[in-house]
Structure formats: C-alpha cells, structure tokens
Design a protein around this motif. Structure first.
Motif, short mmCIF file in Angstrom:
data_model
loop_
_atom_site.label_atom_id
_atom_site.label_comp_id
_atom_site.label_asym_id
_atom_site.label_seq_id
_atom_site.Cartn_x
_atom_site.Cartn_y
_atom_site.Cartn_z
N THR A 43 -4.83 4.73 4.42
CA THR A 43 -5.82 5.83 4.43
C THR A 43 -7.03 5.43 5.27
N MET A 44 -7.88 6.45 5.49
CA MET A 44 -9.17 6.19 6.13
C MET A 44 -10.29 6.29 5.08
N GLY A 45 -9.91 6.27 3.81
CA GLY A 45 -10.92 6.26 2.74
C GLY A 45 -11.48 7.65 2.47
N LEU A 47 -11.63 8.91 -0.51
CA LEU A 47 -10.43 9.32 -1.24
C LEU A 47 -10.64 10.61 -2.03
N HIS A 48 -9.60 11.43 -2.06
CA HIS A 48 -9.59 12.66 -2.84
C HIS A 48 -8.22 12.79 -3.50
N GLU A 49 -8.00 13.91 -4.19
CA GLU A 49 -6.75 14.08 -4.95
C GLU A 49 -5.50 13.99 -4.07
N GLY A 50 -5.63 14.35 -2.80
CA GLY A 50 -4.49 14.22 -1.88
C GLY A 50 -4.08 12.76 -1.75
N HIS A 51 -5.08 11.90 -1.49
CA HIS A 51 -4.78 10.46 -1.41
C HIS A 51 -4.25 9.94 -2.75
N LEU A 52 -4.87 10.41 -3.83
CA LEU A 52 -4.47 9.90 -5.15
C LEU A 52 -3.03 10.27 -5.47
N PHE A 159 3.81 5.49 2.12
CA PHE A 159 3.62 6.86 1.64
C PHE A 159 2.68 7.62 2.55
N PHE A 160 3.14 8.79 3.02
CA PHE A 160 2.34 9.62 3.93
C PHE A 160 2.37 11.07 3.44
N GLY A 161 1.25 11.77 3.64
CA GLY A 161 1.15 13.15 3.17
C GLY A 161 1.65 14.14 4.20
N GLU A 162 2.26 15.22 3.71
CA GLU A 162 2.70 16.28 4.61
C GLU A 162 1.53 17.15 5.06
N LYS A 163 0.34 16.88 4.53
CA LYS A 163 -0.87 17.51 5.07
C LYS A 163 -0.93 17.25 6.58
N ASP A 164 -0.55 16.02 6.98
CA ASP A 164 -0.51 15.64 8.38
C ASP A 164 0.95 15.64 8.83
N LEU A 165 1.50 16.83 8.94
CA LEU A 165 2.94 16.97 9.18
C LEU A 165 3.37 16.33 10.50
N LEU A 189 1.73 18.32 0.34
CA LEU A 189 0.32 18.63 0.61
C LEU A 189 -0.38 19.10 -0.68
N VAL A 190 -1.56 18.58 -0.93
CA VAL A 190 -2.32 18.96 -2.13
C VAL A 190 -3.48 19.86 -1.72
N ARG A 191 -3.65 20.96 -2.47
CA ARG A 191 -4.72 21.94 -2.18
C ARG A 191 -5.73 22.02 -3.30
N ALA A 197 -6.76 23.19 1.84
CA ALA A 197 -6.07 21.88 1.87
C ALA A 197 -7.10 20.78 1.73
N LEU A 198 -6.86 19.85 0.82
CA LEU A 198 -7.81 18.75 0.62
C LEU A 198 -7.87 17.88 1.88
N SER A 199 -9.10 17.54 2.25
CA SER A 199 -9.32 16.68 3.40
C SER A 199 -10.63 15.95 3.19
#
Ligand code: AMP
Length: 297
Positions: A43-45, A47-52, A159-165, A189-191, A197-199
C-alpha cells in the motif's frame, strides 16, 4: 507487530545508522519458516476500509501477513500529487496492529532508489490504455516497486484491490511473464455506504467536490441498471452514464472494456466479460472507479 524502517522514514533528515530496510527485510525473510504461507499487502498508506479488506483477506489465507507502506515516487510524474498524497503513519500503524498484521515495512527512496538506479519494468500493451493515456509512466513505476517487493518478500500470495483494475491486471501479466511464484489474489472493490469508491485521496475532496465525485459511482450504477434491464448497445449504455455524471466533474475517460485485457469493446453490442472503467477529476483530486457487468447477464 514488528516494524522495519521506522527509523529510516523519508521525513527524517538524519536517519539513525541502522542496517537499512533492505538488509533488515532480508533478515526477516530468512527467519521465516519455509512452510509458512506469507501474505503481502502493498500500500501507499493512509489506510481505509479498502486496504483493511485486503489485510483481512490476507489474514484469513496466510500464516504471516506483511504490510508495506511506501508512497512510491517512480509512479508519480512531475506535477502529480506525490507531495500532497495523504500520509497518516501513526494511525496506519494502530490499524495494522488491530488487524493482526505481523510485519509493517516502511519504504524509503534512499534505500530503494539509491544513486545510479537505472532499471525499468514495463508491460506496455496493458499500460498504454485507460489511465496510461494520461499517466504514461505510472504503471512502469508500479511494476518496478511491486517486482522489488516480490523479490524482497518472496511472498506466497500478494493481495491487490480491484479498485485498481488496470493495476492488478498488469501485475498478473508481469508475474506470469517473469515466472514470479507469488499468487496474486484479487480483492473486491470497497465503497462508502453512498457508493463512493474508497480511496486515500478522498480526504482531499471538499464537501462540494465529494458530492460531485459521487456521480462517478452513480454513472457506473446507471450502466449496471440498464445492463440488468437487457441493454447491450454500447452507445446507449455510455449515454446513460454521461447523464448521471455531474457536469462539474472533469471526465478523463469512461470506457466499456473487455475485463480480461482491458481492451475497448469494439462492436456496437457489448458481449463477454465487460468492465466499465472511469477516471475523472473533482477539483484537483483525480479519482478512478470501475464496475463489472459480466455476472449480471
Ligand atoms: P494504494 O494505497 O491506493 O496504493 O492501494 C493499495 C492497495 O489497496 C491496492 O491493491 C488497491 O487496489 C487497494 N485498494 C485501494 N482502495 C481500495 C478499495 N476501495 N477497495 C478495494 N481495494 C482497494
């Protein structure tokens, strides 16, 4: 929870003389039992629920969970938001501890990109489209840091998020092409409850811009609704999305793509595994979002 790099932070002008984050990490890696499943969450820090959600999935699937926090300069072009990127290290460390992370590794440019650094890692075919059009060097920087992390951590899974497809698609390609043994795990992706979308960048939105930014997910949901209703004409789907977009948003792209390689849907009708990807600015904050249509048909 172990932390590597706390004494080597970018902000520290005169870091205390320690072995450096690369040497420390190698030591840590060698100390791990060879039969353990090691999970990496880069991550780039801020942190939010998406990272969690990534950390929790890693916790469920792995014996050891390593989290990295590094705002990687090589994926930012001059004039982009490297300096203003949110940094909330103390809170991040508390969250990591609470989620049961075993190791937090804090990157720094001094150790990762020392004088003379010259190597590049590129996946041109997948990196040139969508975000790559306005950020031509971005994914090269992402591949570079991710491959470095894979070299150092040798994780069983990452582990990678589909937020960044587009990012996860490129990383999967790189891993396959370079015979990297790490398994890439995609996380949904978590919203926010209202759809945004969480970012990490969301904290930089003014209340007005946040309201405008909501129209990004509304545009995607509009396409989803007409897709569910049986609409397959690309033009009709896209027009419905444009209507939902707040005119105050500066749209960069909104495209229907093949979800497997992110190539544009060519014909008049959308078929197969379809994703809709969007990027736009609200004020000076650049946001991306996407939705998958494949399972709804
Ligand atoms: P970043 O710190 O923005 O580089 O993101 C680190 C990881 O978290 C990447 O794999 C992202 O795709 C993932 N991530 C960021 N936001 C979300 C989100 N809203 N939902 C799921 N994953 C996310």
């Amino acid at each position: 929870m172990q932390i590597i790099g706390a004494d080597q932070r970018e902000s520290e002008k005169t870091p205390s003389p320690s072995a450096g984050i690369v040497t420390e990490l190698r030591k840590w890696r060698k100390s791990q039992d060879s039969d353990k499943v090691i999970g990496l969450v880069p991550t780039m820090g801020a942190l939010h629920e998406g990272h969690l959600s990534l950390i929790r999935q890693a916790r469920r699937e792995c014996d050891v969970v390593a989290l990295t926090i590094f705002v990687n300069p090589t994926q930012f072009a001059p004039g982009e938001d490297l300096d203003s990127y949110p940094r909330t290290l103390d809170t991040d460390l508390q969250l990591a501890q609470k989620e049961g992370v075993d190791l937090v590794w804090l990157g720094n440019s001094r150790d990762l990109y020392p004088t003379g650094f010259a190597t590049r890692v590129e996946v041109p075919a997948l990196s040139d489209r969508l975000c790559g059009k306005s950020r031509p060097h971005h994914f090269g920087g992402v591949c570079l840091i991710v491959l470095k992390l894979f070299q150092l951590f040798q994780p069983t899974k990452a582990f990678f998020g589909e937020k960044d497809l587009q990012q996860v698609t490129i990383i999967e390609r790189m891993v396959a092409d370079l015979h990297v043994e790490t398994e890439i795990v995609r996380c949904p992706l978590v919203r926010e409850d209202d759809g945004l979308a969480l970012s990490s960048r969301n904290v930089r939105l003014t209340p007005e811009d946040r309201q405008r930014a909501l129209s990004l997910s509304k545009a995607l949901f509009a396409i989803e609704a007409s897709w569910r209703g049986g609409e397959r004409k690309v033009q009709t789907l896209v027009e419905g999305a444009f209507e939902a977009l707040d005119p105050g948003m500066e749209l960069e792209y909104l495209e229907l793509v093949d979800r497997n390689d992110l190539s544009p849907i060519e014909g008049e009708e959308a078929t197969g595994d379809v994703a809709v990807c969007v990027a736009a600015r609200a004020g000076d904050v650049r946001l991306i979002d996407n939705i998958t249509l494949e399972f709804l048909s």
